[in-house]
Design a protein around this motif. Structure first.
Motif, PDB file in Angstrom:
ATOM      1  N   VAL A  67       3.322 -13.591  -8.080  1.00 18.35           N
ATOM      2  CA  VAL A  67       2.510 -14.479  -8.919  1.00 18.35           C
ATOM      3  C   VAL A  67       1.300 -15.057  -8.180  1.00 18.35           C
ATOM      4  O   VAL A  67       0.506 -15.786  -8.774  1.00 18.35           O
ATOM      5  CB  VAL A  67       3.363 -15.640  -9.476  1.00 18.35           C
ATOM      6  CG1 VAL A  67       4.377 -15.128 -10.474  1.00 18.35           C
ATOM      7  CG2 VAL A  67       4.061 -16.398  -8.355  1.00 18.35           C
ATOM      8  N   ALA A  68       1.124 -14.760  -6.894  1.00 16.07           N
ATOM      9  CA  ALA A  68      -0.004 -15.285  -6.123  1.00 16.07           C
ATOM     10  C   ALA A  68      -1.226 -14.404  -6.296  1.00 16.07           C
ATOM     11  O   ALA A  68      -1.126 -13.189  -6.480  1.00 16.07           O
ATOM     12  CB  ALA A  68       0.370 -15.395  -4.649  1.00 16.07           C
ATOM     13  N   ASP A  69      -2.404 -15.031  -6.208  1.00 15.73           N
ATOM     14  CA  ASP A  69      -3.659 -14.277  -6.283  1.00 15.73           C
ATOM     15  C   ASP A  69      -4.047 -13.696  -4.923  1.00 15.73           C
ATOM     16  O   ASP A  69      -4.721 -12.668  -4.866  1.00 15.73           O
ATOM     17  CB  ASP A  69      -4.796 -15.187  -6.766  1.00 15.73           C
ATOM     18  CG  ASP A  69      -4.562 -15.696  -8.181  1.00 15.73           C
ATOM     19  OD1 ASP A  69      -4.210 -14.880  -9.047  1.00 15.73           O
ATOM     20  OD2 ASP A  69      -4.719 -16.914  -8.416  1.00 15.73           O
ATOM     21  N   ALA A  70      -3.660 -14.368  -3.857  1.00 12.41           N
ATOM     22  CA  ALA A  70      -4.025 -13.926  -2.507  1.00 12.41           C
ATOM     23  C   ALA A  70      -2.927 -14.326  -1.537  1.00 12.41           C
ATOM     24  O   ALA A  70      -2.043 -15.128  -1.866  1.00 12.41           O
ATOM     25  CB  ALA A  70      -5.370 -14.521  -2.087  1.00 12.41           C
ATOM     26  N   VAL A  71      -2.992 -13.761  -0.336  1.00 12.56           N
ATOM     27  CA  VAL A  71      -2.004 -14.043   0.702  1.00 12.56           C
ATOM     28  C   VAL A  71      -2.732 -14.337   2.004  1.00 12.56           C
ATOM     29  O   VAL A  71      -3.633 -13.598   2.403  1.00 12.56           O
ATOM     30  CB  VAL A  71      -1.036 -12.864   0.919  1.00 12.56           C
ATOM     31  CG1 VAL A  71       0.082 -13.259   1.876  1.00 12.56           C
ATOM     32  CG2 VAL A  71      -0.462 -12.374  -0.402  1.00 12.56           C
TER      33      VAL A  71
END
Length: 344
Positions: free
Chosen positions: A134-138
């Motif tokens: 569910v994250a847009d970036a890491v």
């Protein structure tokens, strides 16, 4: 200011992050609507300095906010984004500092944290990325480097927890990512975050189990009146409140940067408590606690996932052991006192 933030977030989560919403996001892998509500309220920038457009909270002031992410089983990376945006801002790489508009959008979105392994061919692999679905970036670090990478560019496969993911970036996407000028210890950041989240979830599990024991009637009286159940509840209370105090230690910093020794104490103790409290809560609830329809499993599955993420108790016990053995600045007792003083 921390009370104002935590009270405001509590009201938002009580309204927008109900168990039904958590179940829906777990099933669909789409937390965009919930994230929009949270991000528009400014909570994700809590640890960013005021001069850079944030709220300028310290870790000490933000501890209750991160604990609420555990209390409400928040299925989007709020605590992780708070920490990641603080790191990016300190590195001068907040969204206003990113030249590429695509990366500016990534910095504005939700960001989780992960440890990676750079392969010989230049690809980057991250296993069990917390909330990777569910994250847009890491924000990824290996032994030497730290990058901000978009999840849209990664090959994703299911991990052990429903919203986690195994992610792999090709050499081309690693090279195109944003490389931070200074290496970050992502495991330390995850340890601090998850200790706080564990403390919130542990207190929620204890309070819910206590309520269940007082409501559930067997043999003509509430099961909470039986001595065996009272003993189990007392052990749960001991672990839950000890974990809460440990999480306070882990966040006892007047900056947005966690202290390694304090985090080691916090994560080791909260991870220990996670096993005991999860086991005892299911014992008291009986078979109903394991059912998908009952809310308890929303918490206890996260207790097990957060216990492992950022290092389980064995890892942080080793860190503490090395710190004690290598301490050359004074007595071991002095190190213990300094690490466990929440006012320092």
């Amino acid at each position: 200011m921390d009370d104002l933030f935590s009270d405001a977030l509590r009201q938002l989560l009580a309204d927008q992050c109900t168990p039904a919403v958590v179940r829906q996001i777990e099933a669909s892998g789409d937390g965009a609507a919930l994230w929009a509500h949270i991000d528009s309220s400014g909570f994700a920038d809590a640890l960013v300095a005021e001069a850079q457009g944030g709220s300028g909270l310290s870790l000490r002031e933000a501890q209750d906010v991160m604990a609420l992410c555990g209390r409400y089983t928040v299925p989007v990376p709020l605590a992780e984004t708070m920490m990641a945006r603080s790191v990016l801002a300190q590195a001068g790489l907040s969204e206003v500092g990113l030249v590429d508009s695509a990366w500016a959008d990534a910095a504005k979105g939700s960001i989780t944290l992960a440890q990676g392994r750079l392969a010989d061919d230049g690809s980057l692999m991250c296993a069990n990325v917390q909330l990777g679905r569910v994250a847009d970036a890491v924000l990824v670090s290996d032994a030497q480097h730290t990058w901000l990478l978009s999840t849209q560019h990664a090959q994703s496969s299911p991990a052990s927890f429903v919203l986690d993911a195994d992610l792999r970036w090709s050499p081309e996407h690693v090279a195109a990512g944003v490389k931070l000028p200074k290496h970050q210890d992502v495991r330390l950041l995850l340890g601090c975050i998850n200790a706080a989240q564990l403390s919130g979830a542990l207190l929620a599990v204890f309070n819910n189990t206590l309520q269940y024991a007082n409501d559930r009637v067997q043999f003509g009286k509430a099961i909470g009146k039986f001595q065996a159940i009272q003993h189990q509840l007392s052990v749960m209370a001991e672990h839950s409140f000890a974990a809460h105090m440990a999480a306070q230690l882990g966040c006892a910093s007047d900056t947005a940067v966690p202290d390694r020794v304090r985090v080691a104490v916090a994560k080791a103790r909260t991870s220990e408590a996670a096993l005991e409290v999860a086991s005892l809560s299911h014992s008291i609830h009986g078979a109903i606690g394991f059912t998908r329809e009952f809310d308890l499993q929303l918490f206890t599955r996260r207790l097990h996932a957060w216990r492992q993420s950022g290092g389980a108790e064995s890892y942080w016990h080793t860190v503490l052991g090395h710190e004690l053995v290598d301490n050359r600045s004074g007595l071991v007792l002095d190190l213990i006192r300094s690490a466990t003083d929440v006012t320092a």
